[in-house]
Design an enzyme around this catalytic site. Structure first.
Site, mmCIF file in Angstrom:
data_model
loop_
_atom_site.group_PDB
_atom_site.id
_atom_site.type_symbol
_atom_site.label_atom_id
_atom_site.label_comp_id
_atom_site.label_asym_id
_atom_site.label_seq_id
_atom_site.Cartn_x
_atom_site.Cartn_y
_atom_site.Cartn_z
ATOM 1 N N LYS A 77 0.851 -1.183 0.000
ATOM 2 C CA LYS A 77 0.000 0.000 0.000
ATOM 3 C C LYS A 77 0.889 1.237 0.000
ATOM 4 O O LYS A 77 1.929 1.280 0.668
ATOM 5 C CB LYS A 77 -0.892 -0.028 1.242
ATOM 6 N N SER A 152 -9.490 1.836 3.203
ATOM 7 C CA SER A 152 -8.689 2.603 2.267
ATOM 8 C C SER A 152 -7.681 1.771 1.487
ATOM 9 O O SER A 152 -7.026 2.282 0.579
ATOM 10 C CB SER A 152 -7.929 3.698 3.041
ATOM 11 N N SER A 176 -9.544 -0.630 7.505
ATOM 12 C CA SER A 176 -9.075 -0.488 6.125
ATOM 13 C C SER A 176 -8.324 -1.683 5.569
ATOM 14 O O SER A 176 -7.925 -1.667 4.406
ATOM 15 C CB SER A 176 -8.203 0.770 5.995
#
Length: 505
Positions: A77, A152, A176
């Site tokens: 990420k 997210s 997330s």
């Protein structure tokens, strides 16, 4: 053979590498799939094929491919600081920034011999539940390209579910990792707070942020967790305690014996009198999963945790308050975007112009909310009260774990919703994390594991355990996964419509 690599689990890739497959061959297979599919899927923000292949060839030359995780590709990420690799946290304010150091998570994966495929898309500064808040692109769900992949960490979830990475690192502040994992049919684990280093994670909410694994199977998630976990003296919140043996617990759990395990079904998370906003199909799949766990010998009872009803408002005071402090470092002076520096403007004006253009609408909304909650005269009424609620939630967990070994609930109240459906309704968007917030606020571990389909879209079961009992999450999740796979005769992601993914181009 090379195309087959992208449908393998990590455990299968390890076997293939031990049997003569090359790290370069495996890496090239994933890079080819990224090149073919990701323009439409939107899971990556940065991919460097030359660097990835060079790394893989070095591993092959050293003869270490197939040793542990050596030679296995991974995606990170874009909140994970990575030396020399663009790291933006999904924000224009960090566009083009190449960090001079590695986050501990990135460093440990390098040491383990993994090959970095790229940095995945995300909601800006991890603020969002749909990956529609990225400053760069919208990510789509491989199960249905017109729906969100969660957030997210939606870039990570879409990459793994779409076969563009065998596994990925996400971060979880309020859900997330777990929420996008649930919406894309993956396993996603939020570790005990402090058990995985936060050093080098671009901070959103320092008392909540936690990196963790997203993978196709429970065993793969456990292997990735073991690689990144453990004490780190560079992180002042890091727990100096031995890591549980997670992969072995996953293997034992897959044997399917849960005799003596006590499972609590949380009434406040979709139970009777608390089902408003929960889709019937989600509740049905979760109930079926609980019944399956019970059939393996677990004792199931309902548990009430009244303070969980207050988790959402408490979180949306605590997290924005910490964000308003953490994001003050992005000033257009030290690194990243700088707007209006023409030699004529005062520094304050340059900072204001930079932040105006560099931060997106959701980030500005949360900074304003957090700054207000911390302001003189309102601190105790808002932030102080939210911290008291957080204490009550932790006490609810403690009381529950006196009676049961793990707690379960839906991971999300609904399946993946259409892109654009909630962008103009922040409260509806925030409700996507309704089930994941309590474990985040209390710092306890929680895992999402697929438990079936509703209207052709994945549903996740959340399993929560006491602090530092991450192994229990993996044991129960692996038992459910194995039982479901046996019942359907295939792995969960094999149900993903091939035409959906191939039709993204």
């Amino acid at each position: 053979m090379s195309s087959a690599f992208t449908s393998m689990t990590v455990a299968e890739l390890q076997s293939a590498l031990q049997d003569g497959a090359t790290a370069a061959g495996v890496t090239e297979a994933y890079l080819d799939r990224i090149a073919a599919e990701d323009d439409a899927l939107g899971s990556y923000l940065h991919v460097d094929p030359e660097a990835a292949l060079a790394r893989a060839r070095d591993i092959d030359s050293a003869g270490t491919a197939g040793t542990g995780l050596s030679g296995v590709p991974v995606a990170l990420k874009d909140v994970v600081v990575t030396e020399g690799v663009p790291t933006t946290s999904g924000s224009r304010i960090l566009e083009g920034w190449k960090p001079p150091y590695d986050a501990t998570v990135a460093a440990r994966l390098k040491t383990a011999g993994t090959v970095l495929l790229g940095k995945t898309n995300m909601d800006e500064f991890a603020m969002g539940s749909s990956t529609e808040n990225s400053a760069y692109r919208v990510t789509r769900n491989p199960w249905d390209p017109e729906r969100i992949p969660g957030g997210s960490s939606g870039g990570s979830s879409a990459a793994v579910a779409g076969g563009l990475s065998p596994w990925a690192i996400g971060t979880d502040t309020g859900g997330s990792i777990r929420q996008p994992a649930a919406l894309t049919g993956l396993v996603g684990h939020k570790p005990t707070y402090g058990s995985v280093s936060r050093y080098g994670l671009i901070a959103f909410s320092s008392s909540l942020d936690q990196a963790g694994p997203m993978a196709r199977t429970v065993l793969d998630a456990a292997l990735l967790h073991e690689a990144i976990g453990g004490h780190d003296p560079l992180d002042s919140t890091s727990i100096d305690a031995p890591m549980p043996v997670l992969a072995e617990c996953a293997r034992r759990g897959a044997e399917g014996d849960l005799s003596g395990l006590r499972i609590g079904v949380v009434r406040e998370l979709g139970g009777e009198g608390h089902a408003d906003g929960y889709e019937p199909g989600v509740l049905s799949r979760v109930a079926e999963a609980v019944a399956l766990l019970e059939s393996m010998g677990a004792e199931v009872r309902e548990i009430s945790c009244p303070a969980f009803d207050l988790a959402l408002p408490a979180y949306y005071l605590i997290a924005p308050s910490e964000a308003s402090s953490n994001l003050a470092r992005f000033d257009g002076v030290r690194y990243g975007l700088r707007v209006g520096d023409d030699g004529q403007r005062e520094l304050d004006e340059v900072m204001a112009l930079t932040r105006e253009q560099g931060f997106g609408a959701e980030v500005k909304r949360r900074i304003i909310l957090g700054t207000y909650a911390l302001s003189s005269g309102y601190y105790e009424a808002y932030y102080g009260q939210a911290q008291k609620v957080r204490t009550l939630i932790s006490r609810n967990f403690s009381a529950a774990f006196d009676d049961v070994d793990v707690l379960v609930s839906p991971t999300t109240p609904t399946v993946a919703f259409p892109i654009g459906a909630r962008v103009d309704d922040p409260v509806a968007m925030y409700a996507a994390d309704l089930c994941t917030l309590p474990a985040s606020l209390a710092g306890v571990p929680a895992i999402s594991v697929p438990c079936g389909l509703s209207d052709g879209l994945p549903v996740g079961l959340q399993i929560m355990a006491p602090a530092l009992a991450d192994d229990r999450c993996y044991q129960v999740a692996a038992a459910l996964e194995a039982a479901q796979d046996a019942a359907r005769g295939s792995r969960f992601l094999d149900q993903l419509p091939v035409q959906t993914v191939e039709g993204l181009r």
